[in-house]
Design a protein around this motif. Structure first.
Motif, PDB file in Angstrom:
ATOM      1  N   ARG A  71      28.941  -6.343   6.705  1.00  0.00           N
ATOM      2  CA  ARG A  71      28.062  -5.713   5.712  1.00  0.00           C
ATOM      3  C   ARG A  71      28.160  -4.193   5.786  1.00  0.00           C
ATOM      4  O   ARG A  71      28.113  -3.507   4.753  1.00  0.00           O
ATOM      5  CB  ARG A  71      26.624  -6.179   5.922  1.00  0.00           C
ATOM      6  CG  ARG A  71      26.414  -7.663   5.618  1.00  0.00           C
ATOM      7  CD  ARG A  71      24.943  -8.040   5.584  1.00  0.00           C
ATOM      8  NE  ARG A  71      24.780  -9.450   5.304  1.00  0.00           N
ATOM      9  CZ  ARG A  71      24.627 -10.398   6.234  1.00  0.00           C
ATOM     10  NH1 ARG A  71      24.600 -10.051   7.521  1.00  0.00           N
ATOM     11  NH2 ARG A  71      24.502 -11.657   5.896  1.00  0.00           N
ATOM     12  N   THR A  72      28.283  -3.663   7.000  1.00  0.00           N
ATOM     13  CA  THR A  72      28.439  -2.213   7.147  1.00  0.00           C
ATOM     14  C   THR A  72      29.717  -1.742   6.472  1.00  0.00           C
ATOM     15  O   THR A  72      29.729  -0.735   5.750  1.00  0.00           O
ATOM     16  CB  THR A  72      28.460  -1.827   8.636  1.00  0.00           C
ATOM     17  OG1 THR A  72      27.218  -2.196   9.232  1.00  0.00           O
ATOM     18  CG2 THR A  72      28.678  -0.332   8.807  1.00  0.00           C
ATOM     19  N   THR A 114      31.364  -9.257  13.327  1.00  0.00           N
ATOM     20  CA  THR A 114      30.055  -9.868  13.116  1.00  0.00           C
ATOM     21  C   THR A 114      29.663  -9.704  11.657  1.00  0.00           C
ATOM     22  O   THR A 114      30.211  -8.856  10.936  1.00  0.00           O
ATOM     23  CB  THR A 114      28.994  -9.199  13.995  1.00  0.00           C
ATOM     24  OG1 THR A 114      28.827  -7.836  13.550  1.00  0.00           O
ATOM     25  CG2 THR A 114      29.408  -9.206  15.458  1.00  0.00           C
ATOM     26  N   ASP A 115      28.689 -10.496  11.211  1.00  0.00           N
ATOM     27  CA  ASP A 115      28.220 -10.355   9.836  1.00  0.00           C
ATOM     28  C   ASP A 115      27.689  -8.952   9.578  1.00  0.00           C
ATOM     29  O   ASP A 115      27.869  -8.391   8.491  1.00  0.00           O
ATOM     30  CB  ASP A 115      27.126 -11.387   9.542  1.00  0.00           C
ATOM     31  CG  ASP A 115      27.691 -12.785   9.330  1.00  0.00           C
ATOM     32  OD1 ASP A 115      28.931 -12.942   9.389  1.00  0.00           O
ATOM     33  OD2 ASP A 115      26.889 -13.711   9.103  1.00  0.00           O
ATOM     34  N   GLU A 116      27.026  -8.360  10.594  1.00  0.00           N
ATOM     35  CA  GLU A 116      26.497  -7.009  10.425  1.00  0.00           C
ATOM     36  C   GLU A 116      27.621  -6.002  10.233  1.00  0.00           C
ATOM     37  O   GLU A 116      27.528  -5.088   9.403  1.00  0.00           O
ATOM     38  CB  GLU A 116      25.644  -6.637  11.635  1.00  0.00           C
ATOM     39  CG  GLU A 116      24.970  -5.278  11.515  1.00  0.00           C
ATOM     40  CD  GLU A 116      24.028  -5.194  10.316  1.00  0.00           C
ATOM     41  OE1 GLU A 116      23.895  -4.087   9.762  1.00  0.00           O
ATOM     42  OE2 GLU A 116      23.445  -6.243   9.922  1.00  0.00           O
ATOM     43  N   GLU A 117      28.707  -6.153  11.003  1.00  0.00           N
ATOM     44  CA  GLU A 117      29.846  -5.249  10.841  1.00  0.00           C
ATOM     45  C   GLU A 117      30.498  -5.419   9.471  1.00  0.00           C
ATOM     46  O   GLU A 117      30.934  -4.445   8.846  1.00  0.00           O
ATOM     47  CB  GLU A 117      30.861  -5.485  11.959  1.00  0.00           C
ATOM     48  CG  GLU A 117      30.379  -4.979  13.322  1.00  0.00           C
ATOM     49  CD  GLU A 117      31.243  -5.466  14.469  1.00  0.00           C
ATOM     50  OE1 GLU A 117      31.241  -4.815  15.528  1.00  0.00           O
ATOM     51  OE2 GLU A 117      31.914  -6.522  14.309  1.00  0.00           O
TER      52      GLU A 117
END
Length: 893
Positions: free
Chosen positions: A283-284, A278-281
């Motif tokens: 960025r993390t 995911t985009d969040e993963e």
């Protein structure tokens, strides 16, 4: 896993001592450092002390000693091998020797692995592992050598990682990891990176294995382009081993670290084509990468996994394949750097002292003409000196003029410079060529330009009125000899090593004040050619003939004198046999007629012994230090040439030049005012030939000065070695100039020379970019030659067509180029000149129409083409056709 107990052989990653790489190895120490603030799976490490017990068996040590002796014996006895002054080596030995050595090395390594597998663990180690591991868990067992994950050599993939290991299988997996110290690939890697086999030991990391939903690799800098502001992620469903081994198609993700913008490309895999992350993963991961890069101080190669929405960091190591970034300007804008080395037709790394020498010299010259970008004018990176071209590229007018100069000097640079200008021009740092100058200094600079123009005009007028233009080259050579000798005498007036070194290092600036008077004569050749082109349009073939057969060109003269020495050898059969048998000069001298040959050969050394291959790098030996390369050229001439053919070749080219002048006169004589136009042709053509014959003389004179500078630096190295400051004199090249002068003043050396040496060796393994930006982008507007292509296109630099066998030459000192072979080289400079005596054609990776190799090729009548990556695409022995008129190399087989 239970507890954080520490003993001699097992330590928890959470224990402070685990950050010591001598205890836990490179991988273990890095994991321990990251575990404090980053999500690293809990684990323990079997320490290096445990592996040393396995390695300390007498039979194992004896086999390791044999492995080291085998390497040393090969290094000392390879046929045709030479060593550079900084510890690097060049092997000219035969494939048979290499294959035999590899086989023996592999046998010894296999013996060592078998002996390690048979060794018992230290008392209590297996019991400790049993007590600290969960019998229900699955573990990842990773090798962690004490010499891995270094900035200069990562050892990535050289040692074993074993996954899906139950607690009971961990001891065997640990033993396998220790034995992988002597896997063939690891042994070879250590030898390539000059790491002694006996100097390494193996710790082994044991971690709970992450049951990954997705895994992959994060690079905190783009490994393809080199951009430090772009993070690159390879991701795929499942465990990371498939990603690392390349057995599964990965998603490719690029993230702009400054804006956060994500570019996501899904891999071509079976099943649903959905995003692995995911985009969040994403960025993390990038945020973790930023932390890890800051922690270790350099771009990192990071393995990671995602399980139930949690991102885990599995390991991190430096990215050792990135080319270093030149020093950033004082502003935040983008700077574009162009390689001085490539402009000189040489892309090899120079040691720190030499790079610092050229940095200073170029900056002094640039400031003299008012060039003042924001930040450094030029800066070394990776042993290459880069000039800040941003102010030139930021102006349409100046960019056009800059590209016009490069059209003749380094045509291959235009495309990448223009590419970055068009794509990223809005990011450029602000600044002008005269930025930061006061009005008075600007006026002074303009007055200086006016004075230069007046001197140039005076030189042109004087040469036009001179009724003996054929004497231009001889007079210019006399100038070069006298200037060099005067500067050398000045250097030798120094009363101490420090003073002589200082004078030698500063003499370049004085030399540059002497050059313009002669450079004007060289520049006037463009005026003569321009006038001839106006008088005789559409006569390009005739103009190329005018540039050939220049016996007074200093490099052509050197080839002719070397050919004369070969003819002396032909007149004495015993001498000829000795040379063909590859005897050294002392042995040749003892044969009947040897004194005559030695006298002729030593006369060549007396006149040209200060020259060398890659001679702007004055750390490299000069011909007079090691004449073996010149003897090899004579040997090749004796094998395939005939008496007097080198002189006859020049006479033929001179006749062709005379015929070309006749043709130009005929063309000019046509039409209106033809009789007047015709009478102008010969005086202009004679002056054109005379002036282009002087082109190499400034560098010839500078080379004398560089040879003296080399001698003085080495003398200082001897003094520092005698004083115990350096281990050997060649370490002096690892110092920068101020560091050397300070050391000669008795101040302590504040740098780690072992690190400098390792760094320099890493530079030598990198391919330097011609153009690089301040954020690390290696700009390549076009890719290198395709090794599979039948036709390689490049830049035409010397007309004509020739067919022959290719010979790849990377070290002219050890090359035997037979007459009729086509020389394929990464670059050429005056030190490569002797090879042109036998070459039928030339293909170079770098250069331009006005680079040394191209000019000598034209003067000697050799077709030449510059093909980026030609040495990678073409193989020795392959039959090729070189079309120097169209700029094409065709593979005929």
């Amino acid at each position: 896993m239970t507890g954080d107990r520490t003993d001699q052989y097992v330590v928890a990653l959470s224990d402070p001592s685990a950050t010591d790489r001598s205890i836990t190895g490179g991988k273990g120490a890095n994991l321990a450092r990251m575990q404090t603030d980053l999500p690293v799976p809990e684990g323990i490490c079997v320490t290096a002390a445990a592996s040393r017990i396995l390695l300390d068996d007498p039979d194992v040590r004896e086999a390791i000693d044999r492995l080291e002796a085998d390497r040393d014996g090969v290094d000392g006895n390879r046929a045709g091998e030479t060593s550079d002054p900084n510890g690097g080596e060049t092997n000219g030995g035969s494939d048979t020797v290499g294959e035999s050595t590899a086989s023996k090395t592999s046998e010894i390594a296999a013996e060592i692995r078998d002996r390690i597998d048979a060794q018992p663990f230290p008392d209590g180690l297996e019991e400790t592992l049993e007590a600290r591991l969960d019998p229900r868990a699955t573990y990842a067992v990773r090798s962690s050598a004490t010499a891995e994950d270094r900035a200069d050599a990562s050892f990535a993939g050289q040692y074993d990682t074993i996954l899906d290991v139950g607690a009971s299988g961990v001891p065997d997996a640990v033993r396998d990891c220790v034995a992988s110290l002597f896997a063939d690939r690891a042994v070879h890697y250590r030898e390539e990176n000059d790491v002694p086999h006996a100097a390494v030991s193996m710790a082994v990391v044991v971690q709970r294995q992450v049951d990954a939903d997705a895994a992959g690799v994060l690079f905190t800098a783009d490994p393809t382009t080199g951009r430090r502001t772009v993070a690159a992620i390879d991701a795929a469903p499942g465990s990371g081993e498939a990603v690392v081994s390349g057995t599964i198609a990965t998603d490719e993700i690029r993230v702009d670290r400054t804006t956060g913008q994500i570019e996501y490309t899904v891999g071509d895999r079976e099943g649903p084509t959905e995003h692995t992350l995911t985009d969040e993963e994403v960025r993390t991961l990038v945020a973790f990468g930023d932390e890890i890069e800051a922690l270790f101080g350099s771009p990192q190669d990071i393995e990671w996994a995602v399980a139930d929405g949690t991102v885990w960091i599995l390991q991190a190591r430096p990215i050792t394949t990135l080319f270093p970034v030149p020093a950033q300007g004082i502003d935040d804008g983008l700077h574009v750097y162009y390689s001085f080395n490539h402009r000189q037709g040489m892309d090899a790394a120079m040691p720190p002292l030499v790079a610092d020498y050229w940095r200073r010299g170029i900056e002094n010259n640039a400031r003299r003409v008012g060039y003042s970008p924001s930040g450094p004018i030029c800066t070394p990176a990776g042993g290459i000196v880069y000039m800040d071209a941003t102010p030139l590229l930021g102006s349409d007018r100046l960019a056009g003029r800059f590209f016009g100069v490069l059209e003749e000097a380094d045509r291959e640079a235009i495309a990448p410079l223009n590419d970055v200008r068009e794509r990223r021009g809005e990011e450029f740092a602000d600044g002008s060529v005269l930025g930061g100058l006061s009005a008075i200094r600007t006026l002074s600079t303009l007055v200086g330009f006016a004075g230069t123009a007046a001197r140039f005009l005076g030189t042109v007028v004087g040469d036009l009125l001179d009724d003996s233009p054929a004497e231009f080259p001889a007079r210019t050579r006399e100038w070069g000899d006298s200037v060099a000798e005067r500067l050398i005498e000045d250097v030798r007036t120094g009363e101490t090593d420090r003073e002589r070194v200082r004078l030698a290092l500063e003499a370049y600036e004085e030399f540059t004040y002497e050059v313009p008077g002669q450079a004007f004569r060289i520049w006037s050749s463009y005026l003569y050619r321009g006038a001839l082109e106006r008088l005789c349009p559409d006569a390009d073939a005739a103009f190329e003939a005018l540039e050939r057969g220049l016996r007074d060109n200093v490099t052509t003269a050197m080839m002719l004198e070397l050919g004369d020495a070969a003819d002396v050898a032909r007149g004495h059969p015993a001498v000829e046999r000795a040379i063909l048998e590859e005897c050294d000069l002392a042995t040749v001298r003892d044969r009947p007629g040897g004194e005559a040959f030695a006298a002729a050969f030593e006369e060549v050394l007396d006149r040209y012994g200060f020259r060398a291959a890659g001679e702007i790098d004055f750390s490299q030996p000069r011909y007079r230090d090691d004449p073996a390369g010149l003897l090899a050229t004579i040997r090749a001439s004796l094998e395939t040439g005939s008496e007097g053919d080198h002189r006859e070749r020049i006479r033929r080219l001179e006749r062709e030049a005379d015929d070309a002048i006749d043709r130009l006169e005929s063309v000019a004589g046509q039409g209106l005012l033809g009789s007047i136009r015709r009478r102008l042709v010969r005086p202009l053509a004679v002056r054109y030939r005379a002036t282009i014959a002087t082109r190499e003389l400034p560098k010839y004179a500078l080379s004398k000065l560089l040879a003296e500078t080399r001698d003085q630096v080495l003398s200082a190295g001897d003094a520092l070695g005698d004083a115990g400051v350096l281990d050997d004199r060649d370490e002096v090249w690892l110092l920068e100039i101020d560091e050397l002068l300070a050391a000669l003043d008795g101040e302590p050396i504040g740098v780690d020379l072992a690190d400098r040496r390792a760094e320099y060796r890493r530079w030598q393994d990198l391919r330097a970019p011609r153009v690089i930006t301040s954020d690390g982008e290696m700009v390549k507007a076009s890719g290198p030659a395709d090794p599979e292509a039948d036709r390689l296109e490049g830049t035409p630099t010397s007309g004509g067509v020739v067919e022959g066998r290719a010979r790849i030459v990377t070290d002219p000192e050890t090359a035997d180029l037979a007459a009729g072979e086509i020389l394929v080289a990464p670059h050429t400079d005056p030190g490569w000149t002797p090879l042109f005596l036998n070459a039928a054609g030339l293909v170079c990776d770098v250069g331009g129409r006005m680079s040394h190799g191209s000019m000598v090729a034209r003067e000697y009548g050799i077709p030449a083409v510059v093909v980026p990556g030609g040495t990678d695409a073409i193989e020795t022995g392959e039959r090729i056709r070189v079309d120097g008129t169209r700029g094409v190399v065709e593979r005929l087989e």
